[in-house]
Scaffold this motif. Structure first.
Motif, PDB file in Angstrom:
ATOM      1  N   ALA A 105       2.602 -14.589 -15.966  1.00 13.07           N
ATOM      2  CA  ALA A 105       1.891 -13.475 -15.653  1.00 13.07           C
ATOM      3  C   ALA A 105       2.269 -13.138 -14.183  1.00 13.07           C
ATOM      4  CB  ALA A 105       0.206 -13.830 -15.361  1.00 13.07           C
ATOM      5  N   ILE A 106       2.543 -11.832 -13.842  1.00 12.79           N
ATOM      6  CA  ILE A 106       3.120 -11.606 -12.514  1.00 12.79           C
ATOM      7  C   ILE A 106       2.370 -10.467 -11.771  1.00 12.79           C
ATOM      8  CG2 ILE A 106       5.125 -10.533 -11.335  1.00 12.79           C
ATOM      9  CD1 ILE A 106       6.947 -11.399 -13.736  1.00 12.79           C
ATOM     10  N   SER A 107       2.173 -10.538 -10.389  1.00 10.99           N
ATOM     11  CA  SER A 107       1.297  -9.544  -9.904  1.00 10.99           C
ATOM     12  C   SER A 107       2.486  -8.644  -8.889  1.00 10.99           C
ATOM     13  CB  SER A 107       0.231 -10.270  -8.935  1.00 10.99           C
ATOM     14  OG  SER A 107      -0.346  -9.171  -8.184  1.00 10.99           O
ATOM     15  N   GLU A 108       1.931  -7.377  -8.637  1.00 12.00           N
ATOM     16  CA  GLU A 108       2.615  -6.607  -7.786  1.00 12.00           C
ATOM     17  C   GLU A 108       2.134  -7.015  -6.163  1.00 12.00           C
ATOM     18  OE1 GLU A 108       2.379  -2.314  -8.399  1.00 12.00           O
ATOM     19  OE2 GLU A 108       3.054  -2.120  -6.437  1.00 12.00           O
ATOM     20  N   TYR A 109       1.135  -7.483  -6.209  1.00  7.74           N
ATOM     21  CA  TYR A 109       0.452  -7.820  -4.986  1.00  7.74           C
ATOM     22  C   TYR A 109       1.291  -8.607  -3.958  1.00  7.74           C
ATOM     23  CZ  TYR A 109      -3.370  -8.466  -1.778  1.00  7.74           C
ATOM     24  OH  TYR A 109      -4.248  -8.288  -0.341  1.00  7.74           O
ATOM     25  N   PRO A 110       2.104  -9.640  -4.216  1.00  7.88           N
ATOM     26  CA  PRO A 110       2.554 -10.144  -3.456  1.00  7.88           C
ATOM     27  C   PRO A 110       4.009  -9.372  -2.943  1.00  7.88           C
ATOM     28  CG  PRO A 110       3.053 -11.416  -5.352  1.00  7.88           C
ATOM     29  CD  PRO A 110       1.928 -10.457  -5.613  1.00  7.88           C
ATOM     30  N   LEU A 111       4.388  -8.411  -3.427  1.00 11.54           N
ATOM     31  CA  LEU A 111       5.552  -7.351  -3.205  1.00 11.54           C
ATOM     32  C   LEU A 111       5.081  -6.510  -1.871  1.00 11.54           C
ATOM     33  CD1 LEU A 111       6.899  -6.120  -6.607  1.00 11.54           C
ATOM     34  CD2 LEU A 111       7.678  -8.035  -5.189  1.00 11.54           C
ATOM     35  N   GLY A 112       3.821  -6.445  -1.861  1.00 10.10           N
ATOM     36  CA  GLY A 112       3.265  -5.619  -0.635  1.00 10.10           C
ATOM     37  C   GLY A 112       3.232  -4.184  -0.730  1.00 10.10           C
ATOM     38  N   THR A 113       3.598  -3.895  -2.158  1.00  9.30           N
ATOM     39  CA  THR A 113       3.455  -2.313  -2.344  1.00  9.30           C
ATOM     40  C   THR A 113       2.247  -1.744  -2.874  1.00  9.30           C
ATOM     41  OG1 THR A 113       4.604  -2.986  -4.390  1.00  9.30           O
ATOM     42  CG2 THR A 113       5.959  -2.204  -2.573  1.00  9.30           C
ATOM     43  N   CYS A 114       1.052  -2.390  -2.861  1.00 13.22           N
ATOM     44  CA  CYS A 114      -0.345  -2.147  -3.278  1.00 13.22           C
ATOM     45  C   CYS A 114      -0.949  -1.286  -2.479  1.00 13.22           C
ATOM     46  CB  CYS A 114      -0.947  -3.330  -3.937  1.00 13.22           C
ATOM     47  SG  CYS A 114      -0.107  -4.088  -5.374  1.00 13.22           S
ATOM     48  N   SER A 115      -0.501  -0.899  -1.298  1.00 13.28           N
ATOM     49  CA  SER A 115      -1.139  -0.427  -0.043  1.00 13.28           C
ATOM     50  C   SER A 115      -2.671  -1.219   0.198  1.00 13.28           C
ATOM     51  CB  SER A 115      -1.868   0.914  -0.565  1.00 13.28           C
ATOM     52  OG  SER A 115      -2.305   1.643   0.616  1.00 13.28           O
ATOM     53  N   PRO A 122      -6.561  -2.107 -10.924  1.00  9.68           N
ATOM     54  CA  PRO A 122      -5.636  -1.326 -11.669  1.00  9.68           C
ATOM     55  C   PRO A 122      -4.553  -0.876 -10.819  1.00  9.68           C
ATOM     56  CG  PRO A 122      -7.720  -0.196 -12.010  1.00  9.68           C
ATOM     57  CD  PRO A 122      -7.808  -1.430 -11.426  1.00  9.68           C
ATOM     58  N   VAL A 123      -4.763  -0.288  -9.672  1.00 10.30           N
ATOM     59  CA  VAL A 123      -3.808   0.242  -8.930  1.00 10.30           C
ATOM     60  C   VAL A 123      -2.672  -0.525  -8.420  1.00 10.30           C
ATOM     61  CG1 VAL A 123      -3.604   1.524  -6.619  1.00 10.30           C
ATOM     62  CG2 VAL A 123      -5.572   1.984  -8.117  1.00 10.30           C
ATOM     63  N   CYS A 124      -3.085  -2.047  -8.490  1.00  7.93           N
ATOM     64  CA  CYS A 124      -2.101  -3.062  -7.867  1.00  7.93           C
ATOM     65  C   CYS A 124      -1.640  -3.563  -9.553  1.00  7.93           C
ATOM     66  CB  CYS A 124      -2.638  -4.107  -7.116  1.00  7.93           C
ATOM     67  SG  CYS A 124      -1.640  -5.035  -6.223  1.00  7.93           S
ATOM     68  N   ALA A 125      -0.122  -3.198  -9.837  1.00  7.01           N
ATOM     69  CA  ALA A 125       0.035  -3.662 -11.049  1.00  7.01           C
ATOM     70  C   ALA A 125       0.062  -5.037 -11.263  1.00  7.01           C
ATOM     71  CB  ALA A 125       1.503  -2.967 -11.219  1.00  7.01           C
ATOM     72  N   LYS A 126      -0.166  -5.468 -12.657  1.00 10.84           N
ATOM     73  CA  LYS A 126       0.123  -6.717 -13.231  1.00 10.84           C
ATOM     74  C   LYS A 126       0.801  -6.703 -14.666  1.00 10.84           C
ATOM     75  CE  LYS A 126      -4.681  -6.799 -14.512  1.00 10.84           C
ATOM     76  NZ  LYS A 126      -6.000  -7.856 -14.446  1.00 10.84           N
ATOM     77  N   ILE A 127       1.614  -7.690 -14.574  1.00 14.28           N
ATOM     78  CA  ILE A 127       2.058  -7.768 -16.118  1.00 14.28           C
ATOM     79  C   ILE A 127       1.869  -9.089 -16.757  1.00 14.28           C
ATOM     80  CG2 ILE A 127       4.588  -8.335 -15.225  1.00 14.28           C
ATOM     81  CD1 ILE A 127       5.447  -6.309 -17.491  1.00 14.28           C
ATOM     82  N   MET A 178       0.804  -4.613 -19.569  1.00 19.92           N
ATOM     83  CA  MET A 178       0.765  -4.257 -18.351  1.00 19.92           C
ATOM     84  C   MET A 178      -0.329  -3.229 -17.939  1.00 19.92           C
ATOM     85  SD  MET A 178       3.966  -2.554 -16.092  1.00 19.92           S
ATOM     86  CE  MET A 178       3.903  -0.830 -16.885  1.00 19.92           C
ATOM     87  N   ILE A 179      -0.670  -3.206 -16.784  1.00 22.11           N
ATOM     88  CA  ILE A 179      -1.601  -2.403 -16.296  1.00 22.11           C
ATOM     89  C   ILE A 179      -1.240  -1.985 -14.806  1.00 22.11           C
ATOM     90  CG2 ILE A 179      -3.955  -2.153 -15.052  1.00 22.11           C
ATOM     91  CD1 ILE A 179      -5.291  -3.837 -17.480  1.00 22.11           C
ATOM     92  N   ASN A 180      -0.755  -0.628 -14.670  1.00 23.17           N
ATOM     93  CA  ASN A 180      -0.419  -0.263 -13.420  1.00 23.17           C
ATOM     94  C   ASN A 180      -0.973   0.975 -12.798  1.00 23.17           C
ATOM     95  OD1 ASN A 180       0.761   1.633 -15.221  1.00 23.17           O
ATOM     96  ND2 ASN A 180       2.818   1.513 -14.180  1.00 23.17           N
ATOM     97  N   TRP A 181      -2.176   1.296 -13.560  1.00 28.58           N
ATOM     98  CA  TRP A 181      -3.126   2.411 -13.108  1.00 28.58           C
ATOM     99  C   TRP A 181      -4.360   2.333 -13.862  1.00 28.58           C
ATOM    100  CZ3 TRP A 181      -2.722   4.545  -8.538  1.00 28.58           C
ATOM    101  CH2 TRP A 181      -3.382   5.738  -8.500  1.00 28.58           C
TER     102      TRP A 181
END
Lengths: 205, 205
Positions: A105-115, A122-127, A178-181
């Motif tokens: 499981a991976i989150s977009e959060y640590p990339l700093g691109t979730c505003s 769901p706006v902060c993607a996860k896979i 994957m949820i990205n929205w």
């Protein structure tokens, strides 16, 4: 004449630079959220760590998540397949050798691109990639590729103690969540995910 | 007289401020790595998200990790027990209602306190809490406490759609796996973890 040569060189330099910049941008910028395969591959390639889960031998089959580093290729040439450098001193590798079922499981959060979105939004993607965590044959071509991929992204790994018997594992992906929205998980087959060419410029070079 | 009052006020102001600063420091600074319970509680309280893993109904019992937000209390008053706000539109809550076995894995890496260590390095701490993921009775005192804890750390949650039927879950911890330095996982019982007083100053207030 000298001036002409100079300007030619300048143009060639900027053209070359432009190509380099495009290649980087194709890899690093966040894809359109409706381009599901691109987004999934971007999430996996851009992240360097996630939680790898196996079925615990010691805890009666409970799921056991563990923080691990991974790599799916050298930067700009990700394959989508996550490789790991694990030791059986750790429960994750021991569990996988007994029962291959696993997920990453991976989150977009640590990339700093979730505003400003919350990590669970769901706006902060996860896979979540679910499949079989398997040990690679140490001398195989794939293990060699994986070591290069891992050591490039995680240079510290090269110096990890020999006596700890680190080995290369990979996740053979069987399912992708994957949820990205808004609107629930996006439909994405393993085939669509693996066949997606992350960076045509870099691959064609 | 006026000058005396002024200086008294100034001293009281700084004493008050000092108390506040101490309380904050006790909560936020990284504990000594040999104080295992303190370190574990710090890791859980400082993080706002992790990977919650359940056994997948849809994927034949495979472990399924999912990015979730959590809270163990309002800042400075963590309890060590992670609470979650989950919907059964998502597989994690559905899985937990069928089989409670679950784990929450958290990394120190996103806190930015690992210096240059790799996320998989034992120098960058990681904790896995394994146990039972259970649904709380919506009107219970504990659910009320959990909602306050969650909404304080994750204000966005308050506005999540009512129709999605978000409910409060908690992880009843049965086992703790934490690595925060070389030498393998640190011995830590659930009792030692739960009884540790995170911030005596704040609790005594």
């Amino acid at each position: 004449m000298k001036t002409k040569v100079f300007y030619c060189c300048l143009v060639l330099f900027f053209l070359g630079f432009q190509g380099y910049v495009d290649a980087r941008l194709l890899v690093e910028s966040k894809p359109d959220r409706d381009d599901t395969a691109a987004y999934a591959r971007w999430l996996v390639s851009q992240n360097s760590w996630g939680i790898l889960t196996t079925l615990s031998i010691e805890l009666e089959g409970s799921p056991f998540g563990n923080v691990v580093s991974f790599s799916d290729g050298v930067p700009g040439k990700g394959t989508g397949v996550p490789y790991f450098y694990l030791t059986t001193l750790d429960p994750t590798a021991r569990n996988a050798l007994k029962d291959h079922r696993s997920s990453l499981a991976i989150s977009e959060y640590p990339l700093g691109t979730c505003s400003n979105a919350d990590p669970e939004s769901p706006v902060c993607a996860k896979i979540t990639l679910t499949g079989r965590l398997v040990l690679l044959e140490a001398n195989s071509e794939e293990a060699e590729f994986a070591r290069t991929a891992l050591f490039t992204k995680h240079p510290e790994m090269k110096g990890w103690p020999k006596g700890h018997d680190f080995q290369v594992f990979k996740l053979e992906i069987e399912d992708i969540f994957m949820i990205n929205w808004f609107g629930g998980p996006k439909p994405l087959t393993v085939d669509q995910y693996l066949k997606y060419k992350m960076n045509i410029f870099a691959i064609d070079k």
